[in-house]
Design a protein around this motif. Structure first.
Motif, PDB file in Angstrom:
ATOM      1  N   ALA A  72       0.831  -1.210   0.000  1.00  0.00           N
ATOM      2  CA  ALA A  72       0.000   0.000   0.000  1.00  0.00           C
ATOM      3  C   ALA A  72       0.863   1.256   0.000  1.00  0.00           C
ATOM      4  N   PHE A  73       1.994   1.200   0.647  1.00  0.00           N
ATOM      5  CA  PHE A  73       2.917   2.340   0.699  1.00  0.00           C
ATOM      6  C   PHE A  73       3.347   2.776  -0.701  1.00  0.00           C
ATOM      7  N   PHE A  74       3.498   1.807  -1.613  1.00  0.00           N
ATOM      8  CA  PHE A  74       3.964   2.117  -2.964  1.00  0.00           C
ATOM      9  C   PHE A  74       2.884   2.755  -3.835  1.00  0.00           C
ATOM     10  N   GLY A  88      -1.293   7.852  -6.108  1.00  0.00           N
ATOM     11  CA  GLY A  88      -2.588   8.313  -5.599  1.00  0.00           C
ATOM     12  C   GLY A  88      -2.606   9.806  -5.373  1.00  0.00           C
ATOM     13  N   VAL A  89      -1.529  10.330  -4.833  1.00  0.00           N
ATOM     14  CA  VAL A  89      -1.421  11.778  -4.619  1.00  0.00           C
ATOM     15  C   VAL A  89      -1.365  12.499  -5.960  1.00  0.00           C
ATOM     16  N   ALA A  90      -0.636  11.929  -6.916  1.00  0.00           N
ATOM     17  CA  ALA A  90      -0.524  12.558  -8.238  1.00  0.00           C
ATOM     18  C   ALA A  90      -1.887  12.621  -8.941  1.00  0.00           C
ATOM     19  N   LEU A  91      -2.750  11.651  -8.682  1.00  0.00           N
ATOM     20  CA  LEU A  91      -4.088  11.668  -9.290  1.00  0.00           C
ATOM     21  C   LEU A  91      -4.888  12.894  -8.880  1.00  0.00           C
ATOM     22  N   MET A  92      -4.618  13.422  -7.690  1.00  0.00           N
ATOM     23  CA  MET A  92      -5.364  14.595  -7.217  1.00  0.00           C
ATOM     24  C   MET A  92      -5.150  15.804  -8.122  1.00  0.00           C
ATOM     25  N   LEU A  93      -4.051  15.828  -8.853  1.00  0.00           N
ATOM     26  CA  LEU A  93      -3.797  16.924  -9.775  1.00  0.00           C
ATOM     27  C   LEU A  93      -4.729  16.890 -10.984  1.00  0.00           C
ATOM     28  N   TYR A  94      -5.343  15.750 -11.227  1.00  0.00           N
ATOM     29  CA  TYR A  94      -6.135  15.576 -12.440  1.00  0.00           C
ATOM     30  C   TYR A  94      -7.606  15.283 -12.161  1.00  0.00           C
ATOM     31  N   PHE A  95      -8.114  15.643 -10.982  1.00  0.00           N
ATOM     32  CA  PHE A  95      -9.513  15.391 -10.663  1.00  0.00           C
ATOM     33  C   PHE A  95     -10.463  16.036 -11.668  1.00  0.00           C
ATOM     34  N   ASP A  96     -10.151  17.221 -12.147  1.00  0.00           N
ATOM     35  CA  ASP A  96     -11.031  17.880 -13.108  1.00  0.00           C
ATOM     36  C   ASP A  96     -11.101  17.106 -14.426  1.00  0.00           C
ATOM     37  N   LEU A  97      -9.962  16.612 -14.889  1.00  0.00           N
ATOM     38  CA  LEU A  97      -9.929  15.820 -16.118  1.00  0.00           C
ATOM     39  C   LEU A  97     -10.648  14.482 -15.914  1.00  0.00           C
TER      40      LEU A  97
END
Length: 120
Positions: free
Chosen positions: A62-64, A69-78
């Motif tokens: 899960a650590f990996f 997962g954090v990077a996905l937050m940059l693309y929530f609008d897309l």
């Protein structure tokens, strides 16, 4: 544990080097795990040798997933704008992978089972 990590990451590094070959379109991580699989299958590497480090990596898997997962937050609008194509592509690709993997496993299992009986 350093030797165990060395074996796993050595295979990964060799796979990454092989991925640099022009015209080879297989990711280095996949090649590395294939190399490790061959080494395990050919008894060059004893599974008991790397078992502790494998258990450690699996138990902390899960650590990996945190950085992507954090990077996905940059693309929530897309993602919100394209949720349907993303969902359909995900479901279809999962089904294709399951079907191809299942059929390939059955084919290889039957083929190797047949070859073993011929050589006895």
């Amino acid at each position: 544990m350093a030797k165990q990590f060395g074996i796993i990451f050595g295979c990964l590094a060799l796979g990454e080097l092989l991925a640099l070959i022009p015209g080879l379109s297989i990711p280095g991580s996949i090649l590395g795990m294939l190399i490790l699989t061959v080494l395990l299958d050919r008894k060059v590497v004893n599974p008991k040798t790397i078992k502790p480090v494998c258990r450690f990596l699996i138990s902390n898997m899960a650590f990996f997933f945190i950085p992507p997962g954090v990077a996905l937050m940059l693309y929530f609008d897309l993602i919100a704008a394209q949720w349907l194509p993303i969902t359909v592509a995900t479901v279809v690709s999962i089904l294709i992978v399951l079907l191809v993997t299942g059929h390939l496993h059955q084919y290889l299992h039957n083929r190797f089972k047949h070859n073993r009986h011929e050589h006895k």
